[in-house]
Motif scaffolding. Structure first.
Motif, PDB file in Angstrom:
ATOM      1  N   ALA A 194       0.821  -1.212   0.000  1.00  0.00           N
ATOM      2  CA  ALA A 194       0.000   0.000   0.000  1.00  0.00           C
ATOM      3  C   ALA A 194       0.853   1.259   0.000  1.00  0.00           C
ATOM      4  CB  ALA A 194      -0.937  -0.002   1.207  1.00  0.00           C
ATOM      5  N   LYS A 195       2.039   1.180   0.562  1.00  0.00           N
ATOM      6  CA  LYS A 195       2.864   2.377   0.689  1.00  0.00           C
ATOM      7  C   LYS A 195       3.525   2.798  -0.624  1.00  0.00           C
ATOM      8  CE  LYS A 195       6.935  -0.228   2.229  1.00  0.00           C
ATOM      9  NZ  LYS A 195       7.859  -0.500   3.347  1.00  0.00           N
ATOM     10  N   ASN A 196       3.403   1.972  -1.653  1.00  0.00           N
ATOM     11  CA  ASN A 196       3.981   2.309  -2.959  1.00  0.00           C
ATOM     12  C   ASN A 196       2.922   2.458  -4.053  1.00  0.00           C
ATOM     13  OD1 ASN A 196       6.674   2.128  -1.972  1.00  0.00           O
ATOM     14  ND2 ASN A 196       6.498  -0.094  -2.026  1.00  0.00           N
ATOM     15  N   THR A 197       1.689   2.556  -3.659  1.00  0.00           N
ATOM     16  CA  THR A 197       0.588   2.529  -4.618  1.00  0.00           C
ATOM     17  C   THR A 197       0.502   3.792  -5.470  1.00  0.00           C
ATOM     18  OG1 THR A 197      -0.622   1.108  -3.117  1.00  0.00           O
ATOM     19  CG2 THR A 197      -1.885   2.204  -4.830  1.00  0.00           C
ATOM     20  N   VAL A 198       0.647   4.946  -4.849  1.00  0.00           N
ATOM     21  CA  VAL A 198       0.594   6.196  -5.611  1.00  0.00           C
ATOM     22  C   VAL A 198       1.683   6.169  -6.685  1.00  0.00           C
ATOM     23  CG1 VAL A 198       1.011   8.690  -5.503  1.00  0.00           C
ATOM     24  CG2 VAL A 198      -0.398   7.581  -3.762  1.00  0.00           C
ATOM     25  N   ASN A 199       2.845   5.702  -6.305  1.00  0.00           N
ATOM     26  CA  ASN A 199       3.961   5.651  -7.233  1.00  0.00           C
ATOM     27  C   ASN A 199       3.650   4.777  -8.453  1.00  0.00           C
ATOM     28  OD1 ASN A 199       6.954   4.142  -7.760  1.00  0.00           O
ATOM     29  ND2 ASN A 199       6.920   6.363  -7.653  1.00  0.00           N
ATOM     30  N   ILE A 200       3.096   3.596  -8.201  1.00  0.00           N
ATOM     31  CA  ILE A 200       2.738   2.692  -9.311  1.00  0.00           C
ATOM     32  C   ILE A 200       1.701   3.344 -10.224  1.00  0.00           C
ATOM     33  CG2 ILE A 200       1.588   0.544  -9.893  1.00  0.00           C
ATOM     34  CD1 ILE A 200       3.717  -0.519  -8.494  1.00  0.00           C
ATOM     35  N   LEU A 201       0.701   3.918  -9.614  1.00  0.00           N
ATOM     36  CA  LEU A 201      -0.367   4.521 -10.409  1.00  0.00           C
ATOM     37  C   LEU A 201       0.182   5.688 -11.219  1.00  0.00           C
ATOM     38  CD1 LEU A 201      -3.155   4.488  -7.685  1.00  0.00           C
ATOM     39  CD2 LEU A 201      -2.925   2.909  -9.614  1.00  0.00           C
ATOM     40  N   PHE A 202       1.049   6.445 -10.605  1.00  0.00           N
ATOM     41  CA  PHE A 202       1.641   7.575 -11.316  1.00  0.00           C
ATOM     42  C   PHE A 202       2.444   7.093 -12.522  1.00  0.00           C
ATOM     43  CE2 PHE A 202       4.480  10.964 -12.363  1.00  0.00           C
ATOM     44  CZ  PHE A 202       3.735  12.108 -12.137  1.00  0.00           C
ATOM     45  N   LYS A 203       3.261   6.067 -12.298  1.00  0.00           N
ATOM     46  CA  LYS A 203       4.068   5.548 -13.399  1.00  0.00           C
ATOM     47  C   LYS A 203       3.188   5.101 -14.563  1.00  0.00           C
ATOM     48  CE  LYS A 203       6.566   2.408 -11.261  1.00  0.00           C
ATOM     49  NZ  LYS A 203       7.603   1.396 -10.974  1.00  0.00           N
ATOM     50  N   ASN A 204       2.115   4.406 -14.260  1.00  0.00           N
ATOM     51  CA  ASN A 204       1.273   3.906 -15.334  1.00  0.00           C
ATOM     52  C   ASN A 204       0.519   5.010 -16.057  1.00  0.00           C
ATOM     53  OD1 ASN A 204       1.108   0.807 -15.694  1.00  0.00           O
ATOM     54  ND2 ASN A 204       1.397   1.125 -13.510  1.00  0.00           N
ATOM     55  N   THR A 205       0.169   6.054 -15.328  1.00  0.00           N
ATOM     56  CA  THR A 205      -0.469   7.198 -15.978  1.00  0.00           C
ATOM     57  C   THR A 205       0.530   7.914 -16.879  1.00  0.00           C
ATOM     58  OG1 THR A 205      -1.834   7.448 -14.002  1.00  0.00           O
ATOM     59  CG2 THR A 205      -1.846   9.276 -15.556  1.00  0.00           C
ATOM     60  N   ALA A 206       1.745   8.045 -16.383  1.00  0.00           N
ATOM     61  CA  ALA A 206       2.776   8.715 -17.182  1.00  0.00           C
ATOM     62  C   ALA A 206       3.143   7.890 -18.417  1.00  0.00           C
ATOM     63  CB  ALA A 206       4.016   8.976 -16.328  1.00  0.00           C
ATOM     64  N   ILE A 207       3.228   6.564 -18.241  1.00  0.00           N
ATOM     65  CA  ILE A 207       3.660   5.704 -19.346  1.00  0.00           C
ATOM     66  C   ILE A 207       2.745   5.799 -20.561  1.00  0.00           C
ATOM     67  CG2 ILE A 207       3.754   3.283 -20.083  1.00  0.00           C
ATOM     68  CD1 ILE A 207       4.965   2.661 -17.336  1.00  0.00           C
ATOM     69  N   ILE A 208       1.452   5.742 -20.322  1.00  0.00           N
ATOM     70  CA  ILE A 208       0.543   5.778 -21.467  1.00  0.00           C
ATOM     71  C   ILE A 208       0.670   7.119 -22.177  1.00  0.00           C
ATOM     72  CG2 ILE A 208      -1.395   6.329 -19.908  1.00  0.00           C
ATOM     73  CD1 ILE A 208      -1.840   4.446 -23.148  1.00  0.00           C
ATOM     74  N   SER A 209       0.871   8.170 -21.394  1.00  0.00           N
ATOM     75  CA  SER A 209       1.044   9.494 -21.989  1.00  0.00           C
ATOM     76  C   SER A 209       2.335   9.557 -22.796  1.00  0.00           C
ATOM     77  CB  SER A 209       1.050  10.540 -20.862  1.00  0.00           C
ATOM     78  OG  SER A 209       1.608  11.749 -21.292  1.00  0.00           O
ATOM     79  N   ILE A 210       3.424   9.146 -22.170  1.00  0.00           N
ATOM     80  CA  ILE A 210       4.714   9.151 -22.862  1.00  0.00           C
ATOM     81  C   ILE A 210       4.679   8.233 -24.080  1.00  0.00           C
ATOM     82  CG2 ILE A 210       7.129   8.405 -22.657  1.00  0.00           C
ATOM     83  CD1 ILE A 210       6.991   9.302 -19.706  1.00  0.00           C
ATOM     84  N   GLY A 211       4.066   7.054 -23.905  1.00  0.00           N
ATOM     85  CA  GLY A 211       3.994   6.084 -24.997  1.00  0.00           C
ATOM     86  C   GLY A 211       3.330   6.666 -26.230  1.00  0.00           C
ATOM     87  N   ILE A 212       2.173   7.266 -26.055  1.00  0.00           N
ATOM     88  CA  ILE A 212       1.441   7.812 -27.197  1.00  0.00           C
ATOM     89  C   ILE A 212       2.216   8.947 -27.853  1.00  0.00           C
ATOM     90  CG2 ILE A 212      -0.637   9.092 -27.873  1.00  0.00           C
ATOM     91  CD1 ILE A 212      -2.174   7.468 -25.780  1.00  0.00           C
ATOM     92  N   LEU A 213       2.751   9.836 -27.025  1.00  0.00           N
ATOM     93  CA  LEU A 213       3.425  11.008 -27.592  1.00  0.00           C
ATOM     94  C   LEU A 213       4.731  10.648 -28.310  1.00  0.00           C
ATOM     95  CD1 LEU A 213       2.728  13.658 -24.780  1.00  0.00           C
ATOM     96  CD2 LEU A 213       1.583  13.413 -26.994  1.00  0.00           C
ATOM     97  N   THR A 214       5.551   9.782 -27.695  1.00  0.00           N
ATOM     98  CA  THR A 214       6.802   9.434 -28.387  1.00  0.00           C
ATOM     99  C   THR A 214       6.526   8.584 -29.616  1.00  0.00           C
ATOM    100  OG1 THR A 214       7.158   7.466 -27.018  1.00  0.00           O
ATOM    101  CG2 THR A 214       8.225   9.486 -26.288  1.00  0.00           C
ATOM    102  N   TYR A 215       5.482   7.781 -29.559  1.00  0.00           N
ATOM    103  CA  TYR A 215       5.168   6.971 -30.736  1.00  0.00           C
ATOM    104  C   TYR A 215       4.753   7.867 -31.893  1.00  0.00           C
ATOM    105  CZ  TYR A 215       4.175   2.544 -33.038  1.00  0.00           C
ATOM    106  OH  TYR A 215       4.217   1.465 -33.878  1.00  0.00           O
TER     107      TYR A 215
END
Ligand code: ADP
Ligand code: ADP
Ligand code: ADP
Lengths: 114, 443, 443, 443, 114, 114
Positions: free
Chosen positions: D70-91
């Motif tokens: 539970a103590k790392n949940t915000v971090n995981i969610l943040f990474k996944n939100t950032a990844i989809i954004s970065i993925g679409i834009l760099t692609y």
């Protein structure tokens, strides 16, 4: 006045409450706790590895009472909590120097009860 | 993924839909008929409906987990993961050919077309009046997603006290044999179909059939410890209302595929009309349950409103394509009322159904089937609908009692009192659903 | 479900799409034209878009629940369940015919085509240039899913302190009358449409209209207890970031239907282009909000990144079909900036919006609408866009103030201080969202 | 939204699909061919597949969050939100044109068609044999959704200890350059494609490529504190099994688009067959993992059953269109076995992968790719498949080691011990995922 | 030295903290508890049945202090927690035999304060 | 007999348990607590505003022991919990009037231990 602190199995809480009620002890406080005693814990398993759980879930009771109720309170807790198995728990008795009812400011024996 | 799309020959077919001039030079392209294209669209819709029905299993998992205690959550989730797996595999092995036997071997009562799948028409296309509606594979997978539903319904009702392996055994038997066999009576063109019974998407064939098994299980299992004490009802609250709500919204979503796909083509008017009656009935179910529970319980009960949505959906399932919009409102509101009354009534009768599965799927499944006889127009007979309801009820209930009873008599169906108190997650799985969270396990 | 598919006549139509020889023997099949088939595909897409927009309601429910405290979760979920029900039913009763009156009775300002639905063209098909685009029923249900959105936007902003029945009353009035009436000005071909105002999928018509009502509610309700103490801002953290994240991803998903369906056909180039701009703007919104919040707050704030995605989506909604990909990036990034600034700014102004609804839907809704005037090309005029924004702003805000004010003056809108402290779940529903979990309710 | 549908000219096109007489008066309508309509249906399906793949990112976010603390949940969610954004834009910026360069500049090994998107055929339609299959935009957005997947796979494996900005940097480089470049070898019609290597939807191209990077990250990061103490393995339990289950069901759902969309058209038989093999393999994966873990661990492990579903899905991905249903069962069951053995084996090897990403995506990705050589029929060669696996393995692993190594050597990749103990949510974001909940943070 | 244990309503915690601060008592510990006292509980309702909740949510404070602060601490808690309604809570006073600051190893009176 | 109450940093729990085990003290109870002491708290940030968190997460231990174990228990806790940084925690020692093992009914010194 005494402050009784008891650790019991979570599933015995209702029975203890019942037993206390029958002795006319209506006031108590309850907390979650993890405990490690004679009961050696149990094993969970997660993704192929074994987890030794030695901090078991317990419920911690606090009952403040006047001296004369001491025996009957302890009896009631034992009656409600005992199953005869390891892990049934412990009762600790502390001396209570004073007690105050916040609403009225009453102190001592009157405050504890009613 | 894109393999070898040759861009250079790609520009021959230009979209003409909105008035652009059309140039179809390629011979192959010219040969593609409107019927061919309709087939592609039809099949696409059926596959969309398929994945929507798939998603209902997540809906059930979430709803059931949310409406039970935290200490039994892993168990519920495990059951639902296993059910969809078992459902698809047994349906491939026997279910599909039991439900759609093509030829019956015992009057119009029983037929079996053999084990395994793949024996479709040579080109795998199923057509009507010369227009392809879907492929053999689509047919199978859409039906397979339905099959597991009946088992999932049971899962919620028997939650928090049934032994895992006993449940999986019961489920496998029920999904592999009972559900498809009973289904053949109607959708397999068996005796009830011949008689004029109508059940569009399965108020009876899916929901009641699941509901009867749930009832049998609940009776044979008995209530959860602490639910009925000294003649009074002690409600046992579910541990996560967000999970329950997610479950119901996903089920509602899935129902657009459940009902919308039951049109068995993408026929625009039919599918969209079914969408409308489905949505309207669900909304009316919420309204009905909300108002009645607010009235009875003085405060508006979220779980009742959620059950109301499902009630409306189950209620409209039998007649979504044949009742009017106004009838959909009435069917939904009454389903919403019924679910509240049924939940409270079953509790009074000491039948302990943690998630309300019997009230939602059985009570409202019966209501929906009968409603076709009331609101469906002249073609439909209330008596025939009633016969169908009773026939399915008797056989499904007896079969479920027999299976549950047999398992109870042999390997047992109920976990030990100790396990029930500490939770099935520890008892059956040696795992916790919410590691680290402080949870009162005193109830 | 499968009723009577006769396999024997099924093989006449063979898929010819990829070069297989075509044999269309059946006369019926031959009679199916390409236009007919296109109609089926169009309508199928519109129904897919419909269920995607439906799913947005689960998105809102999750997001709002996650961004508020655990003690108010049942209340939030209840409101969102009620809203979708009320939205669909009132839209069927009055909304649809108020929004698409066909004929206006008061200039181009107001029209009403009567109560209830069903009065479509005889064959229920709506076509353009002779090609069916969807059915009357599809049209209704797609629009109905939109309608409830405006109310849901309000729900988040007024959370944790509004009386349930007052909220439901306000919502019903706003969704039944204000939203569709205002919608008629543009999508109903009213005066703003005539003037050349452009709002593709509703940056203004849906989001700002919801946002203005949210603002009115927030002003009249006042902030939550303990939010602004002695001139300083005490943030009140949401209780579940996973729920909030699930909410935002579902909203993003739903937006593919919200924008993609607003093409009002499955036109391949148009729909796919709208998919691209929508996804790009959302991704850019995340980027913008992430970078700015990282810069301002020193640490990257998940809730800001999530709001950034929604900001980008609201921002692109007005012009998703008319701006370039590069413009979509710019619109998204600026929306991402704006939402961060707006969230912080509103807090400074002591306007307490627990989920950032006003910043996302109003601020970025205005931005998106104006952006059409900037990036949309020569056909669009910034001034006309501005007129639309102001016209909608004035009327929506005044109407919302009036409704909220009236309810406040009569039955009251705010729960008692005691109820607010112990939570609306106990106060309004007598229920807890997370039974058994130990939760600090001291805040 | 509806802008200007003129009802009066709307009745010309009447649905003829089910035998109704057809009247196509409008010239425009008559000009719409079956090929045009097929194009609309094809493209619609591809867009549906696109949003399903998008939803997989929510699936990954939920699964990874649920399987960690539970103590790392915000971090995981943040990474996944950032990844989809970065993925679409760099692609959009480089990836798409690197993966589908049209012309290679370095043998069949490397090509790049320039920055940005939009340079498609004039009418933006991509056709095969004269029939449109999708638009340029659809092509881009479908592929873009795939791209981010590889990064998400890494995210789970390196969770709970990697520095946020280092992770984002690695991700950006890997998704922008490595993934598309390697993809070009096969899907971009590069040397492996020429050689006859087959990977239908990306067992190797997506899953193994992600898995190799995950392995590199895990090796360079080292295990989480407290995982391997004095030679014994101390499992660190995930904090939310409901979240993990939601994640897996959403991934399974998304896979219908991942595999189903990889048909690259709505070809009814092909897409529906892929649906069947995909569902069957997933169900078989659950079964395999369930049985083996029940046998090894004595109790049935939910996380293993969930991983089993994913294992089956990854396993079938390379050959979903070319293996038989029976082979799908075998591939799935073996994948289910493999994932259990691999999870336990990696733990023994002290490679700490909190969510089992390497086991699911790398182990089963390799298995699936080789399985094409075994079950795919005569056209496919086991040796060629092996060459592909090795080629991708070597280059992907080396590239990932290089990137991770470089970042480690410069800005560092691992958070401080203190931060790891108190959790990355506080350390990296100054936020909690479950504000108010009492959570034991002692582990 | 005394150890004061107080049960208060959760929503009064901030006020109590404030009142303690004003008396310059900066050290305290807080726990969740369920309590059963004079306040008779309330009713929840779930799926048509009534639930009597008689274990109410409370906050448990622990404050260790030197004798001379006893009065002012009790006063501060009362001041912050009192609303005059049933359920305001109780204060229990225990004798504290010793106190150790872990960081420095200091014992007794010095350890409690600063 | 004494009842030792200790507040420590959550992440030190394992080390403290280890240290106690080495001194052959196997019985203890653990609770979550929030604490406010010398350690001044830290800052979270949420949606652009700063949150001062001054109730930090702590773990509360309770260990009941016989007099002769007092020193070694305190030492063990200090040894496991000390990092030298502010926030390491406090140990409070209370007199224990009595102790009862629920399972057997034993009282006093026997009950506490084995
Ligand atoms: N000496 C002690 N100090 C603190 N807590 C104790 C002590 N002995 C027992 N406990 C608490 O009581 C619980 C039950 O103790 P246990 O020894 O398992 O019971 P029993 O003696 O009946 O088997 C323990 O889990 C722990 O929480
Ligand atoms: N004798 C007692 N023993 C233990 N806890 C008590 C006792 N009396 C009160 N409490 C705690 O204090 C809380 C408030 O008590 P209550 O009697 O409701 O307050 P008041 O006397 O102000 O109405 C209770 O919920 C319980 O947690
Ligand atoms: N006088 C006190 N009364 C109650 N709890 C205390 C007291 N002093 C310290 N604590 C508890 O001990 C924890 C650690 O105290 P702190 O002063 O930060 O440690 P240190 O003195 O090592 O810096 C506090 O967070 C609090 O929970």
């Amino acid at each position: 006045m005494k402050l009784i602190v008891a650790y019991i199995q979570p599933e015995r809480l209702n029975a203890v409450k019942q037993a206390l009620y029958e002795k006319e002890i209506f006031r108590l406080s309850v907390m979650n706790a993890l405990g490690c005693g004679q009961q050696k814990g149990y094993h969970e398993s997660y993704r192929g590895s074994d987890i030794e759980v030695n901090l078991l879930k317990k419920v911690r009771l606090e009952v403040a009472i006047n001296e004369e109720y001491l025996e009957s309170t302890i009896d009631a807790i034992i009656q409600g909590a005992r199953t005869g198995k390891i892990g049934d728990g412990k009762i600790f008795v502390l001396d209570l120097a004073d007690c105050v009812r916040i609403r009225t400011g009453e102190k001592g024996k009157e405050a504890i009860g009613g | 993924m894109r393999k070898s799309v040759t861009l250079t020959v790609a520009f021959l077919c230009i979209l003409a839909v909105f008035g652009l001039p059309v140039v179809s030079l390629a011979d192959e392209a010219a040969a593609v008929t409107g019927a061919d294209a309709t087939f592609v669209a039809n099949n696409t819709w059926m596959l969309v409906a398929t994945f929507l029905v798939f998603l209902m299993h997540l809906g059930f998992a979430s709803l059931e987990a949310g409406m039970t205690r935290a200490k039994n959550t892993v168990n519920i989730l495990f059951k639902n993961t296993a059910i969809i797996s078992i459902g698809i595999l047994t349906y491939a092995l026997v279910g599909f050919n039991l439900m759609y036997p093509c030829e019956f071997s015992l009057g119009q009562w029983f037929g079996f077309a053999g084990f395994g799948i793949g024996a479709g028409p040579e080109d795998m296309i199923i057509a009507e009046d010369g227009v392809g509606v879907y492929t053999y594979w689509t047919d199978f997978i859409f039906q397979a997603m339905f099959a597991a539903t009946a088992a999932t319904i049971v899962s919620g009702a028997v939650a928090e006290r049934i032994k895992l392996h006993s449940f999986l055994l019961v489920t496998t038997l029920y999904v592999a044999f009972v559900y498809p066999w009973l289904g053949s009576w109607q959708w397999g063109e068996g005796w009830l179909d011949q008689m004029g019974f109508y059940d569009f998407a399965g108020s009876t064939l899916v929901h009641s059939v699941g509901g009867w098994a749930a009832l049998a299980g609940v009776i044979l299992l008995g209530p959860r410890l602490g639910k009925y004490v000294n003649g009074s009802i002690k409600p046992i609250m579910g541990h996560s209302m967000p999970l329950a709500t997610i479950g119901v919204f996903l089920l509602w979503l899935g129902w657009f595929g459940f009902n919308g796909g039951s049109v068995l083509s993408a026929d625009p008017v039919e599918v969209s009309f079914v969408f409308v009656t489905t949505a309207i009935a669900a909304a009316s179910g919420v309204l009905g349950a909300m108002v009645l529970s607010w009235f009875i319980q003085k405060k508006p009960d979220l779980t009742m409103a959620l059950n109301g949505a499902l009630a409306g959906l189950v209620g409209i399932t039998a007649g979504a394509d044949v009742v009017s919009v106004t009838s959909a409102v009435i069917i939904g509101v009454i389903a919403g009322f019924l679910v509240v009354v049924s939940v409270i009534g079953l509790d009074r009768a000491k039948l302990d159904d943690p998630v309300g599965a019997i009230s939602v799927h059985l009570t409202c499944g019966i209501w929906g089937t009968l409603a076709v006889g009331i609101f469906g127009g002249e073609e439909f007979s209330f008596i025939t609908q009633l016969i169908g309801v009773v026939a399915y009820g008797v056989v499904a209930f007896v079969a479920a009692l027999a299976i549950f009873g047999l398992v109870k008599a042999t390997i047992g169906i109920r976990v030990s009192e100790e396990e029930e108190l500490s939770g099935l997650d520890l008892g059956e799985h040696g795992m916790e659903a919410y590691s680290g969270f402080e949870i009162y396990t005193t109830q």
